[in-house]
Design a protein around this motif. Sequence first.
Motif, PDB file in Angstrom:
ATOM      1  N   SER A  49       0.810  -1.223   0.000  1.00  0.00           N
ATOM      2  CA  SER A  49       0.000   0.000   0.000  1.00  0.00           C
ATOM      3  C   SER A  49       0.844   1.274   0.000  1.00  0.00           C
ATOM      4  CB  SER A  49      -0.946   0.010   1.206  1.00  0.00           C
ATOM      5  OG  SER A  49      -0.208  -0.112   2.405  1.00  0.00           O
ATOM      6  N   ARG A  50       2.008   1.250   0.640  1.00  0.00           N
ATOM      7  CA  ARG A  50       2.798   2.489   0.753  1.00  0.00           C
ATOM      8  C   ARG A  50       3.649   2.724  -0.486  1.00  0.00           C
ATOM      9  NH1 ARG A  50       5.916   2.174   6.314  1.00  0.00           N
ATOM     10  NH2 ARG A  50       7.388   3.307   5.014  1.00  0.00           N
ATOM     11  N   LEU A  51       3.577   3.941  -1.005  1.00  0.00           N
ATOM     12  CA  LEU A  51       4.290   4.267  -2.240  1.00  0.00           C
ATOM     13  C   LEU A  51       5.806   4.166  -2.067  1.00  0.00           C
ATOM     14  CD1 LEU A  51       4.198   5.188  -5.171  1.00  0.00           C
ATOM     15  CD2 LEU A  51       4.095   7.555  -4.365  1.00  0.00           C
ATOM     16  N   ASP A  52       6.341   4.561  -0.900  1.00  0.00           N
ATOM     17  CA  ASP A  52       7.795   4.490  -0.719  1.00  0.00           C
ATOM     18  C   ASP A  52       8.279   3.042  -0.787  1.00  0.00           C
ATOM     19  OD1 ASP A  52       6.490   3.956   1.704  1.00  0.00           O
ATOM     20  OD2 ASP A  52       8.165   4.664   2.916  1.00  0.00           O
ATOM     21  N   LEU A  53       7.496   2.119  -0.218  1.00  0.00           N
ATOM     22  CA  LEU A  53       7.882   0.709  -0.272  1.00  0.00           C
ATOM     23  C   LEU A  53       7.712   0.141  -1.681  1.00  0.00           C
ATOM     24  CD1 LEU A  53       6.388  -0.627   3.091  1.00  0.00           C
ATOM     25  CD2 LEU A  53       8.751   0.029   2.593  1.00  0.00           C
ATOM     26  N   ARG A  54       6.671   0.584  -2.362  1.00  0.00           N
ATOM     27  CA  ARG A  54       6.489   0.163  -3.764  1.00  0.00           C
ATOM     28  C   ARG A  54       7.723   0.555  -4.585  1.00  0.00           C
ATOM     29  NH1 ARG A  54       0.269   1.697  -5.688  1.00  0.00           N
ATOM     30  NH2 ARG A  54      -0.729  -0.065  -4.635  1.00  0.00           N
ATOM     31  N   SER A 110       5.709  11.837  -1.009  1.00  0.00           N
ATOM     32  CA  SER A 110       4.516  12.201  -0.222  1.00  0.00           C
ATOM     33  C   SER A 110       3.555  13.008  -1.096  1.00  0.00           C
ATOM     34  CB  SER A 110       4.895  12.974   1.044  1.00  0.00           C
ATOM     35  OG  SER A 110       5.492  14.196   0.722  1.00  0.00           O
ATOM     36  N   CYS A 169       4.025   4.673  -9.625  1.00  0.00           N
ATOM     37  CA  CYS A 169       5.070   3.723  -9.217  1.00  0.00           C
ATOM     38  C   CYS A 169       6.358   3.949 -10.008  1.00  0.00           C
ATOM     39  CB  CYS A 169       4.596   2.284  -9.433  1.00  0.00           C
ATOM     40  SG  CYS A 169       3.387   1.716  -8.227  1.00  0.00           S
ATOM     41  N   ALA A 172       1.849  10.525  -3.463  1.00  0.00           N
ATOM     42  CA  ALA A 172       0.895   9.671  -2.750  1.00  0.00           C
ATOM     43  C   ALA A 172      -0.433  10.386  -2.500  1.00  0.00           C
ATOM     44  CB  ALA A 172       1.502   9.204  -1.428  1.00  0.00           C
ATOM     45  N   ARG A 173      -0.397  11.721  -2.465  1.00  0.00           N
ATOM     46  CA  ARG A 173      -1.628  12.490  -2.204  1.00  0.00           C
ATOM     47  C   ARG A 173      -2.404  12.822  -3.480  1.00  0.00           C
ATOM     48  NH1 ARG A 173       1.799  15.532   1.226  1.00  0.00           N
ATOM     49  NH2 ARG A 173       1.818  17.227  -0.285  1.00  0.00           N
TER      50      ARG A 173
END
Length: 298
Positions: A17-22, A154, A111, A157-158
């Motif tokens: 779900s988290r963009l940084d981890l993606r 961030s 992504c 992601a928004r």
Amino acid sequence: MAAVEKYLKPEVIRQISRLDLRAQFIVKGFMQGLHASPFHGFSVEFSEHRKYTQGDNPQDIDWLVYAKTDKYYVKKFEAETNITGYLAMDLSGSMAYRYQKELSKFEYATCIAAALCYLMVHQQDPVGLVTFGEKIIDVLPPKSKRQQIGNVLSHLARLKPRAKTDIATSLIQLAAMLRHSSLVMIFSDLLVDPEPVLAAMRRLKHGGHEVIVFHVLDQAEVDFPFDGLVELRDPETHERIQVDADGFRKDYLKAIGEFRETYKRECAKSRIDYLPLHTGMPFDKALMEYLLSRRNMG
């Protein structure tokens, strides 16, 4: 390699779900794939060296690289290595489209943009973000510090695709805004009349900028997996039409093929890098396009 490839598959990334981890997953898989491929060493080469060309000082040849590759490379000077990149994101309503449970076009593009942000900052290249609909909506100025990754991610992601789009006007605005030669990476489904968009891209190119077009479509928009009577809805005008998918398929596939071919042909004429993508494709093709373009700028 199978373990590496899984990091690059949209259906795996969708579960994070988290963009940084993606982004980290994608970059990790990509770099591991690079090292396990004929491109081993490329990640160092592309950032620190360029091919020796006539007129270069032979004293600048890196003999260690020659010993490994049998090719002549010269070490880039600091001024040559850094390029400024802009991630230009289309926020048009059509980018929200997804078929079934896949990543939407916008999520897929986000992504790739997030992964490119990681790669650029890792190379100490300043990277910024531009969002647009009918005109430029927001600009995050380029920086190369590590905290820029957090700033860009961030912001990404928004974001939500919501606007009507005027890609050509937005790109002309961007061309007027840029003061130095930059690498402009455009993420869009380009679902508008190609001519004004291509003219705007040429303006960017003539302004001394490198341009990569990541043309992101949904896999369903490319393959048309529908049967029987289906209702199609325009995501920006909300207009609905019913079509017989079986009778419509052949004409549709011909039209979408010609649409992409127009961009491919016209971009090639203008030395603009064009990459047709769909939401079912692994992410490595897009990242390799960035590396090759960046290398050519050297």
